[in-house]
Design a protein around this motif. Sequence first.
Motif, short mmCIF file in Angstrom:
data_model
loop_
_atom_site.label_atom_id
_atom_site.label_comp_id
_atom_site.label_asym_id
_atom_site.label_seq_id
_atom_site.Cartn_x
_atom_site.Cartn_y
_atom_site.Cartn_z
N ASN A 5 24.45 16.76 17.61
CA ASN A 5 25.17 15.61 18.15
C ASN A 5 26.16 15.89 19.24
O ASN A 5 26.48 15.07 20.11
N ASN A 6 26.86 17.10 19.29
CA ASN A 6 27.98 17.09 20.28
C ASN A 6 27.78 18.17 21.33
O ASN A 6 28.52 18.28 22.11
N GLU A 7 26.88 19.17 21.15
CA GLU A 7 26.66 20.22 22.13
C GLU A 7 25.32 20.01 22.94
O GLU A 7 25.14 20.34 24.10
N ALA A 8 24.10 19.69 22.20
CA ALA A 8 22.80 19.82 22.73
C ALA A 8 22.57 18.58 23.81
O ALA A 8 21.76 18.77 24.69
N GLN A 9 23.07 17.56 23.92
CA GLN A 9 22.91 16.58 25.00
C GLN A 9 21.46 16.08 24.89
O GLN A 9 20.78 16.17 25.82
N LEU A 10 21.07 15.68 23.66
CA LEU A 10 19.67 15.46 23.58
C LEU A 10 19.27 14.15 24.16
O LEU A 10 19.93 13.17 24.27
N ASN A 11 17.98 14.14 24.68
CA ASN A 11 17.37 12.90 25.32
C ASN A 11 16.52 12.26 24.12
O ASN A 11 16.54 12.86 22.93
N ASP A 12 15.87 11.13 24.39
CA ASP A 12 15.29 10.40 23.21
C ASP A 12 14.23 11.20 22.55
O ASP A 12 14.10 11.14 21.37
N LEU A 13 13.29 11.92 23.25
CA LEU A 13 12.40 12.82 22.72
C LEU A 13 13.03 13.98 22.04
O LEU A 13 12.45 14.20 20.79
N GLY A 14 14.10 14.42 22.39
CA GLY A 14 14.81 15.63 21.63
C GLY A 14 15.30 15.11 20.38
O GLY A 14 15.16 15.88 19.47
N ARG A 15 15.89 13.93 20.45
CA ARG A 15 16.49 13.26 19.05
C ARG A 15 15.37 13.36 17.88
O ARG A 15 15.41 13.47 17.05
N VAL A 16 14.17 12.61 18.47
CA VAL A 16 12.87 12.77 17.75
C VAL A 16 12.37 13.91 17.08
O VAL A 16 12.17 14.17 16.08
N MET A 17 12.18 14.92 17.93
CA MET A 17 11.81 16.54 17.76
C MET A 17 12.75 16.92 16.76
O MET A 17 12.34 17.64 15.91
N GLN A 18 13.95 17.06 16.86
CA GLN A 18 14.92 17.59 16.19
C GLN A 18 15.06 17.08 15.00
O GLN A 18 15.35 17.80 13.86
N HIS A 19 15.11 15.83 14.88
CA HIS A 19 15.00 14.97 13.60
C HIS A 19 13.76 15.32 12.71
O HIS A 19 13.94 15.72 11.48
N ALA A 20 12.75 15.60 13.39
CA ALA A 20 11.31 15.93 12.55
C ALA A 20 11.42 17.29 12.28
O ALA A 20 11.11 17.82 11.06
N THR A 21 12.10 18.37 13.08
CA THR A 21 12.10 19.71 12.46
C THR A 21 13.16 19.74 11.27
O THR A 21 12.81 20.65 10.53
#
Length: 381
Positions: free
Chosen positions: A38-54
């Motif tokens: 939430n505070n370091e990774a600066q996720l894009n939309d795909l990143g949020r989906v991928m990390q949520h799934a992981t």
Amino acid sequence: MTLCADELEEGACAATGLDDFGTSYYREGLERTVDALNNEAQLNDLGRVMQHATISNALIQRLKIIDTYKRHPEIGDEVIEGPVVILGLPRTGTTALGQLVANDPQFRSLRTWESQAPTPPPEAATQHTDPRIAQAAEGIAMINQMFPDFKAMMSSEPEAATECQDLMGMSFRTYHFDGVVRVPGYVEWLLQADMRETYEYHKQVLKLLQWRCKPSLWHLRTPVHMFALDAFVEAYPDAKFLWSHRDPAKVLGSVCSLIAYIRSWSSDYTDPAELGAEQLAWWAEGMGRAMDFRRKFGDDRFVDVSFADLQTDSVRTVADSYDKLGLTFTDAARAKVQEWADGHKPGQRGTHNYELADYGLTEEQVREAFGEYLATYDATA
């Protein structure tokens, strides 16, 4: 989408109908992971989906594994033999060495499909037809289609031996997390974290995997064990290590290039110089810890493997390593290992192009950081 530890747990419970994650040890790692995303990774939309799934999958697998042990407590009586562990900096031939050893039938290896979904426990009779193999193959094909340069950087096959990062990820204590997203604060915490229960849980998963699918002599592989060999050996007191050596100045550029590419899937943020400095510092720390461990516990459980020897004659290198470890290299094993070597020549998957300077590093700078290592081992290749 803001990730929330409580919501992720609730989602895993809803997906499985289970609610017991085991001891609370994992929870701090989960919270640290979520905070970093939430505070370091600066996720894009795909990143949020991928990390949520992981994260969701790690929690789901944890629930299922705990439940399987409840229903079959006899799994705890399984005895893990070895393991024989491949060590070394990333990009030093650890993958090739690991696949060569994995093709020896006397070893049980962690395969990609069962690493991602250990439950239900694999069965010997269906280990090559399990539907999870096809599911893993679909996932690999999707990644290769979406990110076509990845195949030249790292090979992945559903039934091939893989690193045991997923098992460590179920405790949310793994340095591989940094290879996927930018999380410097998480890594700094992890460097000081107690890893003993991570490896105890890791061992519980191996017992589950071998319960109905032997053999019991394991081969494992991942460079990140170098950061916590004391905790690893506490869980696996009979472990022995094959340590692959290569000039770090020929390694770090490849490491940074691979990480930069994988991180680009989840984030648009890029700072090559920052990445280079972090990877140099962290891998120098990992190497220093591994050398300290070896000095403390002695050379008896280690065999050194030259990257140059592995490139020149991989099968002979494996045979020599076996001899030093006191392992038998049968004619049948040699044939299997040779078959894999013949089908996996260096460079056949494409060329991985990178420059150390692209990440703000020089050969002299890298070799200075690894000065003690270079002075101790044959790592000139």
